[in-house]
Design an enzyme around this catalytic site. Structure first.
Site, PDB file in Angstrom:
ATOM      1  N   THR A 182       0.845  -1.155   0.000  1.00  0.00           N
ATOM      2  CA  THR A 182       0.000   0.000   0.000  1.00  0.00           C
ATOM      3  C   THR A 182       0.892   1.218   0.000  1.00  0.00           C
ATOM      4  O   THR A 182       1.829   1.308   0.770  1.00  0.00           O
ATOM      5  CB  THR A 182      -0.859  -0.003   1.269  1.00  0.00           C
ATOM      6  OG1 THR A 182      -1.779  -1.069   1.125  1.00  0.00           O
ATOM      7  CG2 THR A 182      -1.597   1.296   1.435  1.00  0.00           C
ATOM      8  N   ASN A 389       8.562 -12.301  -1.428  1.00  0.00           N
ATOM      9  CA  ASN A 389       7.129 -12.444  -1.672  1.00  0.00           C
ATOM     10  C   ASN A 389       6.628 -13.866  -1.522  1.00  0.00           C
ATOM     11  O   ASN A 389       5.450 -14.090  -1.270  1.00  0.00           O
ATOM     12  CB  ASN A 389       6.776 -11.872  -3.040  1.00  0.00           C
ATOM     13  CG  ASN A 389       6.681 -10.375  -2.974  1.00  0.00           C
ATOM     14  OD1 ASN A 389       5.817  -9.858  -2.286  1.00  0.00           O
ATOM     15  ND2 ASN A 389       7.600  -9.692  -3.624  1.00  0.00           N
TER      16      ASN A 389
END
Lengths: 394, 394
Positions: A182, A389
């Site tokens: 974000t 990730n």
């Protein structure tokens, strides 16, 4: 010039227990008087509760405080998510003794987990007590997730004999660990400006900065940029020249913050501008810059320091816009590697490889068809990216 | 059933010295009589010389031979590239004693390097001598680049009392090492069919197979699928029922070859179908399946065996088509992990994680808005992928 807060704004950041590691995770920005406000939000169809709430609240054009947390995105949390977002603004409003509608909220962290709003409620009174101009540093820390360093930029200027300050703070490791990525940005200024002017200036500046670095395409559900102007400097945006000055300041500030985000990503070894010129239109140029900047093949070649122009022209070719390969040039900084769609040979490649070994450079794709130009800032795609990730939630 | 060549077709593969490692790199397919032909080619604006040449040649609807090399893509090679592509077909035609216009050509390998056409010309006479039905295996080897295994599928059927054969051979490691990942596919059949029917059947089958696995988006400049039908079985595609049968055979064959390509990629540990249903239209469903299947975040989570549905719904949300998060379900095989946009809890996650640990599974995104459906086949994004692509040219 760093960490100077503009007149009448205070901030704070504390540990509320939302992050597992005990780091700061709750922040507050407060203006002594209600400020004009404008917001730019994610275009994702899945939008977190705080985004939906802010979209409504900024419509009034007024905002006096922003409460923001890391460690939980409050996204895909159903009706309870909205109840929790409202509760966050309510407890901030109550501690600050202002109207609830004057409070915006932003969240960043894992998607799909209920927001532990009671932890926020418990921490807010202490948070409000900590508010001070220098608190912007604590706030910058409290909004970090996997970012490594705080990102604050301050600019001072003068308008009609009155000096003003613009302070911007951001978080995000955009293309690097975009699950947490974000992108949040809060800009405060003591200039006086209408919400309409703020909106216009902010939209343009966002397009020229954050929207140029969102190159892995995984747009977050929580992206939020808020711009607040409380007018306490006495300097006023009145003429077109004033507005142009402010636009320039905001463009530069957001681009600086955007580049700080790119550089901060773990695993990033290169920051590369993909500059496309000579396209039929600017939109065509952007489509190509975007496709080249997104290409996993181009990004892995950047990591490998391989001046692989074949991957670049192949990516450009699938952007879906006019391109004549037999006219196209590709340069690494000022080293022409591909002229009229063909290799410039081994000597050029040796020079281009030297450029690839530097940490920041520009790849230019010149279509020689028209005057359309655009650029995006990208980074390399490293082994670290995949490791981070793949392991992130575990 | 593997490696059976259909009637009247022969093939061969030899080492011409185009690959550095001395492996087979030049292949030939030959039909005893001119065959009907149809082709499907890359949509990239940058197209290799052999693609440009074949596009013209298949317009006649007739083809009798295909010469194909690995080790050099003959792309971004200027006018010389076209001269070289024509020269390749010319020397094949001369060795086979057929018209040059009846020869197609395909190339795969590095972009932007001049084609060493003299090596091809030297090897072709020996190559033509080797032609035999079993030679399809040698051809399958000669078209490999970084692929590890040959990909051949044979199907036999009966039509009006006459048995026929369809033989397909492919190469490509699609999403894995897509720089070399030109996808080549040659399908031969001894059925009798018009070029028009071939074209229609091939386009539909390609959309249902290869176009569903091109999920890293780096469309090659050289992608080529050729379908040749020489009619020597005596079986003829006459009725709509016949055509439907052939469509089914071709759909199945190309999907099988496509899956072989995905499985063959080094670094691939998972082959995953992204199935989207309940979209407003099929096109919407495809947009979402495509975006989810492309997402680096989703692909790294597959590698990490992380049932991270938040990344899936976030990717779906940025596909640019209608989606109501509060209605959306996400399943890993038959394990519901996200219902109406919210988590199904820890027990469901434990079950979903078990599914993630298997090598092949389906992720279903159910929008519950309409009847639109689509699916793509994707794979995980591994540390190996980055290493291979960073190191490839060096």
């Amino acid at each position: 010039m760093q960490n100077i807060m503009c007149k009448g704004f205070r901030a704070a950041g504390v540990t509320a227990g939302l992050k597992k590691d005990g780091k700061k995770d709750l922040g507050l920005i407060f203006s002594e008087v209600p400020a004009s406000v404008a917001g730019v939000f994610t275009r994702n169809r899945v939008q977190a509760a705080p985004v939906l709430l802010d979209r409504e609240r900024v419509k009034s054009g007024k905002c006096q405080a922003v409460i923001v947390n890391s460690g939980n995105a409050n996204c895909c949390t159903g009706e309870q998510g909205m109840t929790d977002a409202v509760a966050m603004t309510r407890c901030a409003a109550s501690a600050l003794e202002i109207g609830e509608a004057l409070v915006c909220v932003a969240s960043t962290g894992v998607i799909g987990q209920p927001m532990p709003v009671e932890k926020v409620e418990r921490a807010v009174p202490g948070l409000a007590e900590q508010l001070r101009p220098e608190g912007i540093s604590d706030l910058a820390e409290a909004i970090l997730t996997t970012d490594l360093v705080s990102k604050i930029v301050t600019v001072q200027g003068e308008l009609g004999g009155k000096s003003f300050t613009v302070t911007g703070v951001a978080k995000g490791s955009g293309m690097i660990r975009p699950d947490m990525a974000t992108m949040l940005c809060f800009v405060c200024t003591d200039l006086e400006a209408s919400p309409e002017i703020l909106k216009k200036t902010l939209s343009a500046a966002t397009d020229r900065s954050f929207n140029r670095i969102s190159v892995d395409g995984d747009t977050s559900t929580n992206d939020t940029v808020l711009l607040m102007a409380n007018g306490l400097s006495g300097a006023k945006l009145e003429t077109a020249a004033h507005q142009a000055l402010f636009q320039k300041i905001l463009d530069d500030m957001l681009l600086q913050l955007a580049k700080m985000i790119v550089r901060d990503g773990e695993g990033v070894t290169k920051m590369v501008e993909i500059l496309v010129r000579g396209a039929v239109t600017d939109a065509d140029a952007l489509a190509i810059a975007d496709t080249v900047g997104h290409s996993p093949l181009v990004k892995t070649a950047l990591f490998g320091e391989d001046a692989n122009w074949g991957r670049i022209i192949a990516a450009a070719g699938r952007a879906g816009v006019p391109l004549e390969p037999e006219k196209t040039d590709i340069l690494f900084d000022d080293v022409m590697m591909c002229e009229n769609g063909m290799t410039c040979g081994d000597a050029a490649e040796a020079e281009a490889t030297k450029v690839m070994k530097t940490p920041e450079f520009t790849i230019t794709v010149d279509l020689k068809m028209g005057t359309g130009t655009a650029s995006v800032i990208t980074c390399d795609f490293s082994v670290e990216y995949v490791k981070i990730n793949a392991d992130y939630r575990s």
